[in-house]
Every structure is written in structure tokens, then in C-alpha cells.
Scaffold this motif. Structure first.
Motif, short mmCIF file in Angstrom:
data_model
loop_
_atom_site.label_atom_id
_atom_site.label_comp_id
_atom_site.label_asym_id
_atom_site.label_seq_id
_atom_site.Cartn_x
_atom_site.Cartn_y
_atom_site.Cartn_z
N ALA A 265 0.83 -1.21 0.00
CA ALA A 265 0.00 0.00 0.00
C ALA A 265 0.86 1.25 0.00
CB ALA A 265 -0.93 0.00 1.22
N ALA A 266 1.94 1.24 0.79
CA ALA A 266 2.80 2.41 0.89
C ALA A 266 3.46 2.74 -0.44
CB ALA A 266 3.86 2.20 1.97
N ASP A 267 3.95 1.72 -1.13
CA ASP A 267 4.61 1.95 -2.41
C ASP A 267 3.62 2.48 -3.44
OD1 ASP A 267 6.96 1.05 -1.33
OD2 ASP A 267 6.96 -0.89 -2.36
N LEU A 268 2.42 1.92 -3.47
CA LEU A 268 1.42 2.38 -4.43
C LEU A 268 1.00 3.81 -4.12
CD1 LEU A 268 -0.40 1.74 -6.82
CD2 LEU A 268 -1.98 0.60 -5.23
N ALA A 269 0.78 4.10 -2.85
CA ALA A 269 0.37 5.45 -2.44
C ALA A 269 1.48 6.45 -2.71
CB ALA A 269 0.00 5.46 -0.97
N TRP A 270 2.73 6.05 -2.51
CA TRP A 270 3.85 6.96 -2.74
C TRP A 270 3.95 7.34 -4.22
CZ3 TRP A 270 6.58 9.99 0.21
CH2 TRP A 270 7.75 10.58 -0.29
N GLY A 271 3.82 6.35 -5.09
CA GLY A 271 3.86 6.63 -6.51
C GLY A 271 2.76 7.60 -6.92
N ARG A 272 1.59 7.42 -6.34
CA ARG A 272 0.48 8.33 -6.64
C ARG A 272 0.75 9.73 -6.09
NH1 ARG A 272 -3.99 3.62 -5.25
NH2 ARG A 272 -4.30 2.93 -7.43
N THR A 273 1.37 9.79 -4.93
CA THR A 273 1.69 11.08 -4.33
C THR A 273 2.65 11.88 -5.20
OG1 THR A 273 1.34 10.27 -2.07
CG2 THR A 273 2.77 12.20 -2.33
N ILE A 274 3.74 11.25 -5.60
CA ILE A 274 4.73 11.94 -6.42
C ILE A 274 4.13 12.32 -7.78
CG2 ILE A 274 6.98 11.76 -7.53
CD1 ILE A 274 6.96 12.06 -4.41
N GLY A 275 3.34 11.42 -8.35
CA GLY A 275 2.68 11.73 -9.60
C GLY A 275 1.74 12.93 -9.49
N TRP A 276 1.06 13.03 -8.37
CA TRP A 276 0.14 14.15 -8.10
C TRP A 276 0.90 15.47 -8.09
CZ3 TRP A 276 -4.95 13.50 -8.26
CH2 TRP A 276 -5.80 14.47 -7.73
N PHE A 277 2.01 15.48 -7.40
CA PHE A 277 2.80 16.72 -7.32
C PHE A 277 3.45 17.06 -8.66
CE2 PHE A 277 3.29 15.95 -2.51
CZ PHE A 277 2.21 16.79 -2.24
N LYS A 278 3.91 16.06 -9.37
CA LYS A 278 4.51 16.35 -10.67
C LYS A 278 3.46 16.89 -11.64
CE LYS A 278 8.55 13.37 -10.36
NZ LYS A 278 9.33 12.25 -10.95
N LYS A 279 2.24 16.46 -11.49
CA LYS A 279 1.17 16.95 -12.35
C LYS A 279 0.77 18.37 -12.04
CE LYS A 279 -3.59 15.85 -13.77
NZ LYS A 279 -4.69 14.86 -13.66
N TYR A 280 0.67 18.71 -10.76
CA TYR A 280 0.09 20.00 -10.39
C TYR A 280 1.10 21.06 -9.97
CZ TYR A 280 -4.45 17.76 -10.67
OH TYR A 280 -5.57 17.11 -11.13
N LEU A 281 2.35 20.69 -9.80
CA LEU A 281 3.35 21.68 -9.36
C LEU A 281 4.38 22.02 -10.44
CD1 LEU A 281 4.05 20.46 -5.71
CD2 LEU A 281 2.27 22.04 -6.52
N ALA A 282 4.24 21.45 -11.61
CA ALA A 282 5.22 21.70 -12.67
C ALA A 282 5.12 23.14 -13.18
CB ALA A 282 4.99 20.73 -13.82
#
Length: 282
Positions: A265-282
Motif C-alpha cells: 500500500a505504501a509503495d502504491l500510495a507513494w507513486g500516486r503522491t509523487i505523480g500528483w505533485f509532478k502533475k500540479y506543481l510543474a
């Protein structure tokens, strides 16, 4: 580990009882001989905190006073080219401990300017004793926590290495703080709340930031508020994603806690977290 021990520990760590009562109840449930080995699984072991070393040569990492009376850990890639999105890391109810400092470094390695705020800055900073840290956090006023979050968000948006966009990720107590910040600060660019308490449905219309909500399926205490929160997000046409990781406990991301950490769960959630920031903070 038997879920009843984890549930008891969750009640204790969130203010439902003092340590003596917790230990007495644990002894009654498991027997005196089992208390020590169970505690070794339930309590954080910060010897395992440094997924990314404090002196990792890929990063510039330092403790800073980002604003008057506000301290924390700042990290960013050493060889960054151009301005970077910025991320606030908001700790659990144990303060800015070694695990959260490691989270700061992990996010920074993904290409962000990252600041882990010590929300106990105003009352002496995070102590080594976790029970003391929880007691101190219990004395903080919600309005002071929110004001600190908003001040840090603004400071990061103006940091010389920042592109002006700021997201926030928080865990447990910090997850609730992310939700509250999303309500209060229309300039927050993205939020990620790990098993954080929800804001009242009536406050949801004020949310502007895209929210990523990550919850453990076994976390009945926090999950009780999901239905109303999600209904309000849908009704308001908010941008959000909600994931409930079946079989995962509260604090499933904390890899220093053997009983509750769930790597899948942690690995899956982490990937989603980083993806979220890369999408909205670029």
C-alpha cells in the motif's frame, strides 16, 4: 499481529488513554510476557528511518528557520536546473521526527523544494520523547496550526528555488492539517492527505486545490468521515482522487512501525503522491 492490539495502540496514540492505561489494557489482552515483544512491533523504530541518508550527496539538506519562530528541515536536489515546485511535509502527532525528516528527503529526491515544518516550534520544538510530543501537540490551537501552514505555504512560494507552486502532504494529524489548509488557502496548488481527518462538509466549497486522499481500509476511526467528505467533494465539482487500501492500517506508510507498515500500500500510495505533485506543481 492481532488487530485488537493495533486498534488499542491507535486509541492510545490519538489521545484516548494515557500510557499507563494503555500498558495495563495491553497486559490484560496479551499477558504480561507478551507486552515487550508486542511493543517492539507497535512502536516506531527510528533506526530504520533513513531510507535517504541525512547526508545524501544528491541533496542540499539543512535545518532552517524559514520564518520568525518557525523551524524545520529544508531539502532540495543539489543539481537542479531551473525553478522547482515546492512541497510542504506536515508531520504526524509526534512532531518532526526522524521518519518525517526522511519523508522530506524522499520527496526532495523526486525534484522538489521541500520543507518539513516543526509545528512545535512555538512551544519548544519536537522533543525526542514521543509521548511528550503528543502532549505538546494536544496543546496547539487549530487556528495557530492553520496560520503556520499558511505562512509556510507563502514562504515556499517565494523561495528563490521555487517556481511559485506549492503542494502539501501530511500524515495522520498532518493529513487533517492538509485538508484544513485546502479550505483556508485558495493559493495551495495541490494537497495529499494520508489518513487525515476530514473537514466539515460545509467547508468543502472553499477548497480550490486538487486533493489526493489516501486511507487504510482497516482505519475505522478516520474512515468514518469519508462518505460525507466525498459526497461534498462530488457535489462541489472538486478535483480529487480517493484511494482506500484494503487490509492496510492507519499509518500504513510509516516504515519505522513494523505492525502497521504495509509495503504494498505504501509503495502504491507513494507513486500516486509523487505523480500528483509532478502533475500540479510543474
Amino acid at each position: 499481529m492481532d488487530q485488537k492490539y493495533i486498534n488499542l495502540f491507535d486509541t492510545y496514540t490519538h489521545g484516548g488513554m494515557n500510557r499507563r492505561d494503555f500498558l495495563d489494557r495491553l497486559k490484560a489482552l496479551a499477558g504480561a510476557a507478551a507486552v515487550t515483544p508486542i511493543l517492539a512491533q507497535l512502536e516506531n523504530n527510528y533506526a530504520h528511518a533513513d531510507t535517504v541518508a541525512a547526508d545524501d550527496p544528491r541533496l542540499v539538506t539543512k535545518e532552517v528557520q524559514i520564518l520568525p519562530d518557525i523551524y524545520g528541515l529544508l531539502a532540495m536536489p543539489k543539481d537542479a536546473k531551473g525553478k522547482l515546485g515546492a512541497v510542504m511535509v506536515i508531520h504526524e502527532n509526534r512532531g518532526l521526527n526522524p521518519h518525517i525528516q526522511d519523508i522530506v528527503r524522499r520527496v526532495a529526491l523526486e525534484g522538489f523544494v521541500v520543507f518539513g515544518t516543526d509545528y512545535l516550534s512555538l512551544i519548544g520544538r519536537t522533543p525526542q520523547n514521543e509521548d511528550k510530543a503528543r502532549e505538546m501537540i494536544g496543546t496547539l490551537k487549530p487556528e495557530d496550526v492553520l496560520a503556520m501552514s499558511m505562512d509556510v505555504r507563502l514562504a515556499l512560494s517565494e523561495h528563490e528555488a521555487s517556481n511559485g507552486k506549492v503542494g502539501a502532504v501530511g500524515f495522520c494529524w498532518g493529513g487533517g492539517a492538509v485538508n484544513a489548509l485546502a479550505v483556508a488557502d485558495p493559493d495551495l496548488n495541490a494537497g495529499v492527505a494520508y489518513y487525515g481527518m476530514q473537514v466539515p462538509a460545509a467547508d468543502v466549497p472553499k477548497i480550490k486545490a486538487p486533493l489526493l486522499l489516501q486511507n487504510g481500509g482497516l482505519d475505522e476511526r478516520v474512515n468514518a468521515g469519508i462518505k460525507d467528505f466525498e459526497a461534498a467533494l462530488k457535489a462541489g465539482g472538486k478535483t480529487y482522487e480517493l484511494y482506500v487500501y484494503e487490509g492496510a492500517n492507519h499509518a500504513f506508510n510509516n516504515d519505522t512501525n513494523p505492525a502497521r507498515y504495509n509495503k504494498e500500500a505504501a509503495d502504491l500510495a507513494w507513486g500516486r503522491t509523487i505523480g500528483w505533485f509532478k502533475k500540479y506543481l510543474a
